[in-house]
Design a protein around this motif. Structure first.
Motif, short mmCIF file in Angstrom:
data_model
loop_
_atom_site.label_atom_id
_atom_site.label_comp_id
_atom_site.label_asym_id
_atom_site.label_seq_id
_atom_site.Cartn_x
_atom_site.Cartn_y
_atom_site.Cartn_z
N SER A 43 -52.69 -69.88 101.33
CA SER A 43 -52.77 -70.82 102.45
C SER A 43 -53.72 -70.25 103.49
O SER A 43 -53.82 -69.03 103.65
N GLY A 44 -54.44 -71.15 104.15
CA GLY A 44 -55.38 -70.72 105.18
C GLY A 44 -55.69 -71.85 106.14
O GLY A 44 -55.41 -73.02 105.86
N GLU A 45 -56.25 -71.47 107.27
CA GLU A 45 -56.59 -72.44 108.32
C GLU A 45 -58.03 -72.91 108.17
O GLU A 45 -58.94 -72.10 107.97
N MET A 46 -58.23 -74.22 108.29
CA MET A 46 -59.58 -74.77 108.24
C MET A 46 -60.30 -74.50 109.56
O MET A 46 -59.71 -74.64 110.63
N TRP A 47 -61.58 -74.06 109.46
CA TRP A 47 -62.38 -73.79 110.64
C TRP A 47 -63.77 -74.39 110.45
O TRP A 47 -64.17 -74.71 109.34
N PHE A 48 -64.47 -74.54 111.54
CA PHE A 48 -65.78 -75.19 111.55
C PHE A 48 -66.85 -74.20 111.97
O PHE A 48 -66.70 -73.50 112.96
N TRP A 49 -67.91 -74.14 111.19
CA TRP A 49 -69.06 -73.30 111.52
C TRP A 49 -70.16 -74.20 112.06
O TRP A 49 -70.61 -75.12 111.40
N ARG A 50 -70.62 -73.93 113.28
CA ARG A 50 -71.59 -74.78 113.95
C ARG A 50 -73.03 -74.31 113.78
O ARG A 50 -73.88 -74.57 114.60
N GLY A 51 -73.33 -73.61 112.71
CA GLY A 51 -74.67 -73.08 112.50
C GLY A 51 -75.69 -74.17 112.24
O GLY A 51 -75.42 -75.36 112.42
N ARG A 89 -54.10 -80.07 97.80
CA ARG A 89 -53.20 -81.19 97.51
C ARG A 89 -53.62 -81.87 96.21
O ARG A 89 -53.59 -81.25 95.16
N GLU A 90 -54.05 -83.13 96.27
CA GLU A 90 -54.41 -83.88 95.07
C GLU A 90 -55.91 -83.91 94.80
O GLU A 90 -56.34 -84.49 93.80
N THR A 91 -56.71 -83.32 95.67
CA THR A 91 -58.16 -83.41 95.54
C THR A 91 -58.72 -82.12 94.95
O THR A 91 -58.46 -81.03 95.44
N ARG A 92 -59.50 -82.29 93.88
CA ARG A 92 -60.10 -81.17 93.16
C ARG A 92 -61.62 -81.33 93.22
O ARG A 92 -62.14 -82.44 93.10
N TRP A 93 -62.35 -80.20 93.40
CA TRP A 93 -63.81 -80.25 93.41
C TRP A 93 -64.38 -78.92 92.96
O TRP A 93 -63.72 -77.90 93.00
N LYS A 94 -65.62 -78.94 92.51
CA LYS A 94 -66.34 -77.72 92.13
C LYS A 94 -67.16 -77.27 93.33
O LYS A 94 -67.78 -78.08 94.01
N THR A 95 -67.15 -75.96 93.58
CA THR A 95 -67.89 -75.38 94.69
C THR A 95 -68.14 -73.91 94.38
O THR A 95 -67.84 -73.45 93.29
N SER A 96 -68.70 -73.20 95.31
CA SER A 96 -68.87 -71.75 95.18
C SER A 96 -68.38 -71.08 96.45
O SER A 96 -68.63 -71.57 97.55
N GLY A 111 -65.76 -85.27 101.81
CA GLY A 111 -64.93 -86.14 100.96
C GLY A 111 -63.54 -85.59 100.76
O GLY A 111 -62.56 -86.36 100.71
N VAL A 112 -63.41 -84.29 100.66
CA VAL A 112 -62.10 -83.65 100.51
C VAL A 112 -61.33 -83.77 101.81
O VAL A 112 -60.15 -84.13 101.82
N ARG A 113 -62.00 -83.48 102.92
CA ARG A 113 -61.33 -83.56 104.23
C ARG A 113 -60.84 -84.99 104.49
O ARG A 113 -59.73 -85.19 104.99
N LYS A 114 -61.65 -85.96 104.15
CA LYS A 114 -61.27 -87.36 104.36
C LYS A 114 -60.12 -87.76 103.45
O LYS A 114 -59.13 -88.36 103.91
N ALA A 115 -60.21 -87.43 102.17
CA ALA A 115 -59.17 -87.81 101.21
C ALA A 115 -57.81 -87.21 101.56
O ALA A 115 -56.78 -87.85 101.38
N GLU A 116 -57.83 -85.99 102.08
CA GLU A 116 -56.58 -85.29 102.39
C GLU A 116 -56.25 -85.30 103.89
O GLU A 116 -55.31 -84.64 104.32
#
Length: 132
Positions: A43-51, A89-96, A111-116
């Motif tokens: 578990s972790g907290e979502m954060w925003f990078w403004r770069g 949750r229910e959303t799966r995606w490929k990333t690095s 898309g993940v943030r919106k779906a969940e």
């Protein structure tokens, strides 16, 4: 949570990607087979990078980062990036995963943030699968 290593099938327990694991000098199981995937959950907290290219991330905890470090020689395609399948949750995606400050961070697409219905500050459970 400790990594769950999934064994290969039959006499050919070493898949092509497991050959990379073996070539990197990483340990095999007692039966001589090599893992084909590593699953992690945290578990972790979502954060925003403004770069210059703003993005949302979740930081992988230290213990799971140590587990991921064991895979880098076998799976990284450069710059320490680790390709994964992620799930919230229910959303799966490929990333690095990106290395940052001695840890890894999980990029979370719009898309993940919106779906969940996720926003900055939300604490979520993340599941990662690293194909070995």
């Amino acid at each position: 949570m400790a990594p769950i290593l999934i064994p290969g099938k039959g006499a050919n327990a070493c898949s092509v990607s497991s050959a990379a694991w073996r070539a990197a000098g990483l340990p095999c199981r007692l039966d001589g087979s090599y893992p084909v995937a590593m699953d992690l959950e945290f578990s972790g907290e979502m954060w925003f990078w403004r770069g210059p290219a703003p993005w949302h991330f979740i930081t992988v905890p230290d213990e799971e980062c140590r587990d991921l470090e064991t895979t880098t020689a076998a799976v990284s395609y450069g710059w320490g990036m680790i390709p994964v399948t992620a799930r919230i949750r229910e959303t799966r995606w490929k990333t690095s995963l990106f290395p940052k400050d001695g840890r890894y961070i999980v990029p979370v697409k719009a898309g993940v943030r919106k779906a969940e219905e996720l926003d900055v500050g939300d604490v979520v459970t993340v599941r990662l699968t690293v194909e070995l």
